[in-house]
Design a protein around this motif. Structure first.
Motif, PDB file in Angstrom:
ATOM      1  N   LYS A 124       0.813  -1.211   0.000  1.00  0.00           N
ATOM      2  CA  LYS A 124       0.000   0.000   0.000  1.00  0.00           C
ATOM      3  C   LYS A 124       0.852   1.268   0.000  1.00  0.00           C
ATOM      4  CE  LYS A 124      -4.131  -1.952   2.185  1.00  0.00           C
ATOM      5  NZ  LYS A 124      -5.062  -1.592   1.098  1.00  0.00           N
ATOM      6  N   LEU A 125       2.112   1.158   0.411  1.00  0.00           N
ATOM      7  CA  LEU A 125       2.972   2.339   0.486  1.00  0.00           C
ATOM      8  C   LEU A 125       3.854   2.521  -0.742  1.00  0.00           C
ATOM      9  CD1 LEU A 125       4.178   2.236   4.217  1.00  0.00           C
ATOM     10  CD2 LEU A 125       2.609   3.888   3.183  1.00  0.00           C
ATOM     11  N   LYS A 126       3.957   1.507  -1.583  1.00  0.00           N
ATOM     12  CA  LYS A 126       4.889   1.549  -2.709  1.00  0.00           C
ATOM     13  C   LYS A 126       4.672   2.745  -3.615  1.00  0.00           C
ATOM     14  CE  LYS A 126       4.602  -2.422  -4.730  1.00  0.00           C
ATOM     15  NZ  LYS A 126       4.925  -3.548  -5.625  1.00  0.00           N
ATOM     16  N   GLU A 127       3.426   3.144  -3.802  1.00  0.00           N
ATOM     17  CA  GLU A 127       3.127   4.259  -4.697  1.00  0.00           C
ATOM     18  C   GLU A 127       3.282   5.612  -4.011  1.00  0.00           C
ATOM     19  OE1 GLU A 127       2.685   3.507  -7.840  1.00  0.00           O
ATOM     20  OE2 GLU A 127       2.880   1.406  -7.221  1.00  0.00           O
ATOM     21  N   LYS A 128       3.482   5.599  -2.701  1.00  0.00           N
ATOM     22  CA  LYS A 128       3.567   6.853  -1.953  1.00  0.00           C
ATOM     23  C   LYS A 128       5.004   7.225  -1.583  1.00  0.00           C
ATOM     24  CE  LYS A 128      -0.925   6.115   0.331  1.00  0.00           C
ATOM     25  NZ  LYS A 128      -1.630   7.290  -0.200  1.00  0.00           N
ATOM     26  N   ALA A 129       5.946   6.309  -1.808  1.00  0.00           N
ATOM     27  CA  ALA A 129       7.300   6.527  -1.294  1.00  0.00           C
ATOM     28  C   ALA A 129       8.344   5.984  -2.246  1.00  0.00           C
ATOM     29  CB  ALA A 129       7.444   5.870   0.076  1.00  0.00           C
ATOM     30  N   GLU A 130       9.566   6.463  -2.060  1.00  0.00           N
ATOM     31  CA  GLU A 130      10.725   5.943  -2.780  1.00  0.00           C
ATOM     32  C   GLU A 130      11.573   5.049  -1.891  1.00  0.00           C
ATOM     33  OE1 GLU A 130      11.785   9.501  -5.876  1.00  0.00           O
ATOM     34  OE2 GLU A 130      12.078   9.933  -3.731  1.00  0.00           O
ATOM     35  N   ILE A 131      11.419   5.199  -0.582  1.00  0.00           N
ATOM     36  CA  ILE A 131      12.101   4.364   0.407  1.00  0.00           C
ATOM     37  C   ILE A 131      11.136   4.074   1.540  1.00  0.00           C
ATOM     38  CG2 ILE A 131      13.957   4.268   2.130  1.00  0.00           C
ATOM     39  CD1 ILE A 131      15.544   6.166   0.363  1.00  0.00           C
TER      40      ILE A 131
END
Length: 337
Positions: A124-131
């Motif tokens: 769920k966080l992959k699209e919101k962050a680079e790390i």
């Protein structure tokens, strides 16, 4: 105490055997660890609490947020909700847990989330962050981080410890082989280089592993709901130190060394304060607490004279540049592999 350890030893053997079997299954791919196409940096430990994970997460956020979109994923220990949940500045401890709320309030521009299933959280966080930084995830073998940072405190190094319940280890010390970076935390001021070398030899590092040493640093300011004061504002005042953390000793020692006089009320780690405990604390003239405890206490105390003293991780012996570079190199390797 020695008698109790002897009585509990068979349970330590049993617990250690179960964790060793689990690790064997993961190490030989009988149970699957999932890796991701986004850098995932895990910060954790072999022992139960008190190793300095929160300050280390904040140290990583502090320099990574300048060049990357950073997200922090925690399980949200002791929260009363379940599933995936984004942390907002106005979230409550009961909704998201104290440490995730602390991260969000301190770094409002980063993404912070809680989820007991780290795989679900990462997806769920992959699209919101680079790390993505994983808080307290060293034993979460379902995820294979691109970088594993293992913390061990100077006064309770994992090679001197034993398995629960006789000791504090969650798994055998051999689990440290999974770490890319090992950091000895909470070192005393002025620790000798010879002592650091001695510890390095006893850790028996693998060729790929890098070792760093850190200590706790304290702010010169204390922060309350309506004002900020210098710490020495408390020197001639009667105050109560309230701690609900795994190991308050470094903070207590620091304050006593600086000649502060206080009444110390200690509670278990992540303690949820009851109404009667809050009422009792209101009898104090001033309360000083930790940043993690503040997010639980302040909403209940309102505009009462409560302050928190921030702490930070300080890397020793001019190692900070090299630690940062090690983390950045591992991130680049994950991004471009």
């Amino acid at each position: 105490m020695k008698l109790l350890r002897k009585i509990l030893f068979p349970f330590s053997v049993l617990y250690g055997g179960v964790t060793a079997l689990r690790n064997f299954f993961y190490n030989h791919n009988l149970l699957k660890s999932k890796s991701y196409d986004i850098p995932v940096v895990s910060v954790g430990n072999l022992s139960t609490g008190g190793t300095g994970k929160s300050p280390m997460i904040e140290f990583l956020i502090g320099f990574l947020r300048k060049d990357f979109k950073v997200a922090v994923l925690s399980r949200g220990y002791k929260r009363k909700t379940s599933g995936f949940r984004l942390v907002e500045e106005n979230s409550t401890v009961s909704e998201v847990g104290d440490e995730p709320l602390q991260f969000k309030q301190k770094f409002p521009k980063i993404t912070v989330a809680v989820c007991e299933d780290r795989r679900t959280g990462i997806e769920k966080l992959k699209e919101k962050a680079e790390i993505i930084l994983l808080d307290d995830a060293f034993q979460h073998r379902k995820v294979k981080p691109s970088t594993q940072i293992l913390l061990t405190p100077y006064d309770d190094l994992y090679y001197n410890d034993s398995m629960l319940p006789t000791g504090n280890l969650r798994e055998f010390a051999s689990g440290a082989k999974r770490a890319n970076i090992i950091i000895v935390t909470k070192c005393p001021d002025g620790v000798a280089y010879a002592e650091m070398q001695k510890i390095q030899l006893k850790l028996n590092l693998q060729e790929k592993q890098k070792l760093y040493f850190s200590r706790i640093g304290y702010d010169k300011l204390i922060y309350g709901p309506t004002e900020t004061q210098r710490l020495d504002y408390l020197l001639d005042k009667s105050f109560t130190l309230v701690t609900g953390i795994a190991n308050p000793k470094p903070l207590v020692d620091f304050l006593r060394k600086e000649h502060y006089v206080f009444d110390h009320k200690t509670f278990p780690d992540h303690h949820h304060f009851t109404a009667s405990e809050i009422n009792k604390l209101k009898e104090s003239e001033i309360i000083l607490t930790t940043e993690k405890d503040y997010v639980r206490l302040q909403p209940a105390l309102g505009k009462f004279a409560i302050y928190y003293l921030p702490i930070k991780t300080i890397i020793l012996k001019e190692q900070e540049h090299f630690l940062k570079q090690s983390v950045l190199d591992s991130i680049d390797e994950a991004r471009f592999s």
